[in-house]
Design a protein around this motif. Sequence first.
Motif, short mmCIF file in Angstrom:
data_model
loop_
_atom_site.label_atom_id
_atom_site.label_comp_id
_atom_site.label_asym_id
_atom_site.label_seq_id
_atom_site.Cartn_x
_atom_site.Cartn_y
_atom_site.Cartn_z
N TYR B 308 0.65 -1.43 -0.13
CA TYR B 308 0.01 0.11 0.24
C TYR B 308 0.64 1.06 0.14
O TYR B 308 0.42 2.46 -0.93
CB TYR B 308 -0.74 -0.06 1.03
N PHE B 309 1.78 1.43 0.91
CA PHE B 309 2.48 2.51 1.11
C PHE B 309 3.32 2.40 -0.12
O PHE B 309 3.32 3.74 -1.20
CB PHE B 309 3.95 2.12 2.07
N ALA B 310 4.38 1.64 -1.21
CA ALA B 310 4.71 1.98 -2.41
C ALA B 310 3.99 2.39 -3.58
O ALA B 310 4.47 3.34 -4.03
CB ALA B 310 5.49 0.35 -2.43
N GLY B 311 2.55 1.57 -3.94
CA GLY B 311 1.71 2.57 -4.27
C GLY B 311 1.37 4.26 -3.58
O GLY B 311 0.96 4.18 -5.42
N MET B 312 1.27 4.08 -2.79
CA MET B 312 0.46 5.63 -2.84
C MET B 312 1.71 6.45 -3.21
O MET B 312 1.41 7.28 -3.23
CB MET B 312 -0.05 5.20 -1.63
N VAL B 313 3.27 6.46 -2.54
CA VAL B 313 3.80 6.54 -2.80
C VAL B 313 3.73 7.32 -4.60
O VAL B 313 4.01 8.51 -4.69
CB VAL B 313 5.26 6.43 -2.52
N PHE B 314 3.40 6.22 -5.02
CA PHE B 314 3.71 6.31 -6.45
C PHE B 314 2.27 7.84 -7.35
O PHE B 314 1.93 8.27 -7.89
CB PHE B 314 3.82 5.39 -7.30
#
Lengths: 466, 466
Positions: B308-314
């Motif tokens: 979730y965190f990685a996707g939200m960074v993008f």
Amino acid sequence: MHTPNVLTWTETWRLLLLAGAGLGVLVNTFQGDGAPLIASIALTCISFAVAFSMIRWLGPVFIKAGLKGKDMAKPKKPEIPETMGAVCAVVYLLSLIIFIPFAFYKDIVAATSGGGNRDVVIGDQHIETGRYLHRFPHGKLASYLSGLLSLQSVVILGIGDDLLDIRWRHKVLIPAFASIPMLIVYFVDFGVTKVVVPVPLQGYLGDFIDLGWLYYMYMAAVAIFCPNAINMLAGINGIEVAQSLVIAVLLLFNDAMYLAPITPYPHPATDSHLFSIYFLLPFIGVSAALLCHNWYPSKVFVGDTYCYFAGMVFAVVGILGHFSKTLLLLFVPQIFNFLYSTPQLFHFIPCPRHRLPKFNAATGLLNTSVTEWTIPPSPFIAWILDLLHTLRLVRVTKDKDGQIIESTNLTILNLWLVWMGPMREDTLAWHMVGVQVLCGLLGLFIRHRLALLVFNSDNRTLQFMV
Amino acid sequence: MHTPNVLTWTETWRLLLLAGAGLGVLVNTFQGDGAPLIASIALTCISFAVAFSMIRWLGPVFIKAGLKGKDMAKPKKPEIPETMGAVCAVVYLLSLIIFIPFAFYKDIVAATSGGGNRDVVIGDQHIETGRYLHRFPHGKLASYLSGLLSLQSVVILGIGDDLLDIRWRHKVLIPAFASIPMLIVYFVDFGVTKVVVPVPLQGYLGDFIDLGWLYYMYMAAVAIFCPNAINMLAGINGIEVAQSLVIAVLLLFNDAMYLAPITPYPHPATDSHLFSIYFLLPFIGVSAALLCHNWYPSKVFVGDTYCYFAGMVFAVVGILGHFSKTLLLLFVPQIFNFLYSTPQLFHFIPCPRHRLPKFNAATGLLNTSVTEWTIPPSPFIAWILDLLHTLRLVRVTKDKDGQIIESTNLTILNLWLVWMGPMREDTLAWHMVGVQVLCGLLGLFIRHRLALLVFNSDNRTLQFMV
């Protein structure tokens, strides 16, 4: 089953009614200049309903995930869900986020009418001078967002603490880390580090003194103190939430004194106190919901997350609202509890893992808990303890040789039990609420009346001080 | 003990050297106009060192707290710490917070010299017109803070998911909740909802079209898609982190093309892409640290929190940097994986709880995992499956009556195994990295070259479009 996880019909209807009414009011605030205060009250009602239901529903889920604890001050030592403060905090954060457009509705309308609407193909030289944007209070928005960031940080770190059982000396610093966003945005965006000098000292120091980086140290200290102070005054059902609610309501009362019609608008401090109200109202909503489940006999525990979160809410409003000294006046019982605890915190007196009052299953009452002196205290410590015993600030037990074998733990709860004798858990909680209310009202009286002895004016009545 | 929790001497010295060098560079950026890009690179090195050490140290603590999982694709099925992405995320968030003064150093200097310093006793009419403040880019600060808020929200909700095992249909919405802060601040502070119309349609729609609230729906959709897409392409050691790293590096490559000397400054899109770089660099740092522990054979699992965190960074850099379409071009393998999965997601084909490739202990290789058809498929579904089997897009197994009894699960990992045959877990991960890199480079080529066929210009070369 001791944690039923469904709402009764009565509860369902009442909560639906409350949330529905809140929603109706909320939608209607999008008119004219908007009505942020009304919107905030409506959101508070909705937050209460959501938090109340979520805490009930999530009980078994939390227990299944291992987030549970035993209530030692009950005959059957029931196992109940722990860390429910995290649910509160998430509902609170979401409601503060949803509130953003309501808080700035008037400014959005102003900024997007009469040429305020930014166009994608506008020349960038116009954007950079900010000519089209100056009416929107970006500084206020940044301040609001930085408060939110600090609260979210403390929730993340608080959950980490509840999960991983971080050591005491690391725990203390959790709020320090969490206050970094607020302090950094304060530095970037405001940088006001001047304080008013008390009249007796103005001859030496001038009217104002710029504390510079010392002011940041002071703000960090406030942010570290508030959460830890609440975390320290804990141990019986409902006490963490009840004290936080009292402080929040008293702060709200103080804020309300800066609003029209009590104080004529525009007053320079009105906006700061409105800011504080917007942060406090939903906090009162979710805390009240939590208290319904956490008051004696507790159905859920709040966890360290709640204590950090509550303390950080106070630190945020105190620091960003520029009334951190007033804030500390409302923390008198907590400050006393901290100072009274220091001999144990710094290990001059042995400190057991838990210092909460001891439940007597035979009487159903709480007694003082004690430190056992397996090695007798040094003569100096013994003399101090004897003195405190004489002053009724501690109770020591001696063996037949006159050696101290036990002394009560140094917390305000134990001290109260020394003074008043054993009592029921809920009675003790009520007494503490009473102490908190009285100390708080006295503090506010000092702030607005007695402070005139050392400061030129109360900022509530005069215009030229922010 | 399979999770040693100390750093070796070599590691300690290397990390100390890296962090020390980073710190030295960081301190030296406080000169002249400041050097935010250099500061960001220095912070990236420090973040790597901190994240690497923390993940190692916290392993046993996580296991003790019950945050652990079995690695099913290993002969001994070792139990290793889970949810380590949360550690990464906290280090990342802290480094982004600490970066704030570096990002705005030039503006702080400009705003606090030459009369920019706000005074406590200044008349409030001056404050409200913002005359003293216009040089500070509050809009950029608010945008940065809103990105941070969304990332923190997704971390809180992600940890909640990892702890409480939230149901699939609720999980999908976690990023939707987390994107609210970003979208609300976007609404309050920017409100640009116009998009450039492709040339063939400009005759009908004009050069720009204002999508209004549809644009917010689109942004929310991007924010929901990215985290879930990464969460869906998971199941073998290192794949979640590796794909995120590839996407991040390709985005960084794309951003770098907008910087001087490649693109002459001042270019209207330079600031957006710098913003993106500041968010991506520390992400690459903490992800690389995580990958060291998570690559085959994994010593830790990353947890849903990381996905979730990685996707939200993008999503944050794509939305706030105004290049969400480019972003989606880098998600081609994820988009394919999602579309390919839909028959199972919508239960046209049975969907087992886990669809990850199956470990064959005898060969040490990963095989395709299958759905078992306990009830034979309907003739239509059977016909489709036969067709896909012929096209080598799925592999079905039939019994002697010609009834389908098994079909491979519809994930890109299984499809790759259908095409390439069984392979080692790390080989499969490397292949996926290769696919991601190739698709991404192709996507960027399309973005900057082929898009000229339907749009007037590439914004990298022309000045008048933001």
